[in-house]
Motif scaffolding. Structure first.
Motif, mmCIF file in Angstrom:
data_model
loop_
_atom_site.group_PDB
_atom_site.id
_atom_site.type_symbol
_atom_site.label_atom_id
_atom_site.label_comp_id
_atom_site.label_asym_id
_atom_site.label_seq_id
_atom_site.Cartn_x
_atom_site.Cartn_y
_atom_site.Cartn_z
ATOM 1 N N LEU A 3 0.825 -1.204 0.000
ATOM 2 C CA LEU A 3 0.000 0.000 0.000
ATOM 3 C C LEU A 3 0.862 1.258 0.000
ATOM 4 O O LEU A 3 1.917 1.297 0.653
ATOM 5 C CB LEU A 3 -0.915 0.012 1.228
ATOM 6 C CG LEU A 3 -1.825 -1.194 1.403
ATOM 7 C CD1 LEU A 3 -2.587 -1.097 2.721
ATOM 8 C CD2 LEU A 3 -2.796 -1.314 0.236
ATOM 9 N N GLU A 4 0.389 2.266 -0.691
ATOM 10 C CA GLU A 4 1.076 3.562 -0.727
ATOM 11 C C GLU A 4 1.230 4.108 0.695
ATOM 12 O O GLU A 4 0.288 4.087 1.480
ATOM 13 C CB GLU A 4 0.243 4.533 -1.568
ATOM 14 C CG GLU A 4 0.729 5.954 -1.570
ATOM 15 C CD GLU A 4 -0.260 6.898 -2.233
ATOM 16 O OE1 GLU A 4 0.122 8.043 -2.476
ATOM 17 O OE2 GLU A 4 -1.416 6.504 -2.480
ATOM 18 N N GLY A 5 2.427 4.550 1.029
ATOM 19 C CA GLY A 5 2.679 5.150 2.332
ATOM 20 C C GLY A 5 2.993 4.162 3.437
ATOM 21 O O GLY A 5 3.268 4.551 4.570
ATOM 22 N N VAL A 6 2.944 2.871 3.140
ATOM 23 C CA VAL A 6 3.270 1.835 4.130
ATOM 24 C C VAL A 6 4.614 1.247 3.699
ATOM 25 O O VAL A 6 4.681 0.394 2.820
ATOM 26 C CB VAL A 6 2.175 0.755 4.202
ATOM 27 C CG1 VAL A 6 2.517 -0.288 5.254
ATOM 28 C CG2 VAL A 6 0.818 1.386 4.482
ATOM 29 N N GLU A 7 5.684 1.740 4.321
ATOM 30 C CA GLU A 7 7.037 1.441 3.835
ATOM 31 C C GLU A 7 7.806 0.411 4.650
ATOM 32 O O GLU A 7 8.834 -0.070 4.202
ATOM 33 C CB GLU A 7 7.858 2.737 3.764
ATOM 34 C CG GLU A 7 7.248 3.806 2.878
ATOM 35 C CD GLU A 7 6.990 3.348 1.451
ATOM 36 O OE1 GLU A 7 7.795 2.549 0.920
ATOM 37 O OE2 GLU A 7 5.974 3.769 0.861
ATOM 38 N N ASP A 8 7.326 0.097 5.864
ATOM 39 C CA ASP A 8 8.067 -0.872 6.668
ATOM 40 C C ASP A 8 7.110 -1.716 7.501
ATOM 41 O O ASP A 8 5.902 -1.497 7.505
ATOM 42 C CB ASP A 8 9.097 -0.181 7.559
ATOM 43 C CG ASP A 8 8.486 0.849 8.499
ATOM 44 O OD1 ASP A 8 7.301 0.722 8.856
ATOM 45 O OD2 ASP A 8 9.216 1.785 8.882
ATOM 46 N N MET A 9 7.679 -2.693 8.196
ATOM 47 C CA MET A 9 6.866 -3.622 8.981
ATOM 48 C C MET A 9 6.080 -2.907 10.076
ATOM 49 O O MET A 9 4.932 -3.243 10.340
ATOM 50 C CB MET A 9 7.749 -4.713 9.600
ATOM 51 C CG MET A 9 6.934 -5.753 10.332
ATOM 52 S SD MET A 9 7.802 -7.235 10.902
ATOM 53 C CE MET A 9 9.404 -6.686 11.349
ATOM 54 N N ASP A 10 6.651 -1.908 10.722
ATOM 55 C CA ASP A 10 5.952 -1.189 11.788
ATOM 56 C C ASP A 10 4.699 -0.487 11.249
ATOM 57 O O ASP A 10 3.641 -0.511 11.878
ATOM 58 C CB ASP A 10 6.876 -0.178 12.466
ATOM 59 C CG ASP A 10 7.962 -0.853 13.287
ATOM 60 O OD1 ASP A 10 7.755 -2.015 13.712
ATOM 61 O OD2 ASP A 10 9.019 -0.230 13.496
ATOM 62 N N ALA A 11 4.824 0.144 10.086
ATOM 63 C CA ALA A 11 3.666 0.820 9.474
ATOM 64 C C ALA A 11 2.598 -0.199 9.083
ATOM 65 O O ALA A 11 1.399 0.048 9.239
ATOM 66 C CB ALA A 11 4.106 1.629 8.261
ATOM 67 N N ALA A 12 3.020 -1.357 8.594
ATOM 68 C CA ALA A 12 2.075 -2.414 8.227
ATOM 69 C C ALA A 12 1.382 -2.976 9.471
ATOM 70 O O ALA A 12 0.170 -3.195 9.482
ATOM 71 C CB ALA A 12 2.792 -3.516 7.459
ATOM 72 N N LEU A 13 2.142 -3.201 10.530
ATOM 73 C CA LEU A 13 1.553 -3.721 11.775
ATOM 74 C C LEU A 13 0.560 -2.751 12.392
ATOM 75 O O LEU A 13 -0.411 -3.163 13.029
ATOM 76 C CB LEU A 13 2.660 -4.047 12.786
ATOM 77 C CG LEU A 13 3.418 -5.342 12.544
ATOM 78 C CD1 LEU A 13 4.622 -5.454 13.478
ATOM 79 C CD2 LEU A 13 2.499 -6.547 12.686
ATOM 80 N N ALA A 14 0.762 -1.459 12.184
ATOM 81 C CA ALA A 14 -0.161 -0.452 12.715
ATOM 82 C C ALA A 14 -1.540 -0.556 12.070
ATOM 83 O O ALA A 14 -2.524 -0.062 12.622
ATOM 84 C CB ALA A 14 0.414 0.949 12.506
ATOM 85 N N LEU A 15 -1.638 -1.218 10.914
ATOM 86 C CA LEU A 15 -2.921 -1.367 10.206
ATOM 87 C C LEU A 15 -3.651 -2.656 10.573
ATOM 88 O O LEU A 15 -4.770 -2.879 10.131
ATOM 89 C CB LEU A 15 -2.686 -1.322 8.693
ATOM 90 C CG LEU A 15 -2.103 -0.021 8.164
ATOM 91 C CD1 LEU A 15 -1.764 -0.155 6.692
ATOM 92 C CD2 LEU A 15 -3.059 1.136 8.410
#
Length: 168
Positions: free
Chosen positions: A62-74
């Motif tokens: 997804l646009e704006g989701v660049e690392d594992m932490d950003a992905a886990l936040a979703l």
């Protein structure tokens, strides 16, 4: 009656370290969603740069989701798509589109009730029709389902003797 947005599933985890999310599809097979160019997430539209099927789930970048932490936040977030952005093969529908249709006897035109739920089983889906004089559990196969017309809100059913639940 076409719906503008259709819920397609929930983000259940991150995948890898580069920000891919793992989406568990609900109400549709994952292979029908691989061509989505954008999804609706947390009230905003997000571009999808890559999408593939992996073990019954979708892995999406997804646009704006660049690392594992950003992905886990979703994790736990519901995801939807604009219905007009998804082309399904003839006879394939999102479960959400079928709920609320009026089920009718294909031979007599008699209203049987409303499709209240789509149940998923290993062999095929089953439509729970309630609100009429009987309750029906209709296997989602051509022997039982003659036609589905989303525009008119009608599902035509071949009714077989003894199909409804009777309390005599």
């Amino acid at each position: 009656m076409e719906q503008a947005y259709i819920a397609i599933g929930i983000i259940v985890n991150a995948h890898g370290i580069r920000g891919e999310v793992k989406l568990l599809p609900q109400g549709i097979a994952p292979e029908y969603l691989t061509g989505c160019g954008a999804v609706r997430l947390a009230g905003r539209t997000v571009s999808v740069s890559a999408c593939r099927v992996h073990k019954g789930c979708l892995l999406m970048k997804l646009e704006g989701v660049e690392d594992m932490d950003a992905a886990l936040a979703l994790k736990g977030q519901p995801v939807s798509v604009r219905r007009s952005d998804v082309t399904l093969p003839e006879g394939v529908y999102f479960d959400q589109e079928l709920v609320g249709l009026t089920a009718r006897n294909a031979e007599t035109g008699e209203a049987l009730g409303t499709v209240e739920e789509v149940l998923s089983y290993p062999a095929h889906k089953v439509y729970a029709v309630r609100g009429g004089k009987d309750e029906y559990l209709i296997p989602a196969v051509p022997a039982f389902v003659k036609d589905i017309n989303l525009t008119d809100g009608i599902m035509e059913i071949h009714v077989w003797e003894g199909m409804g639940s009777h309390e005599d």
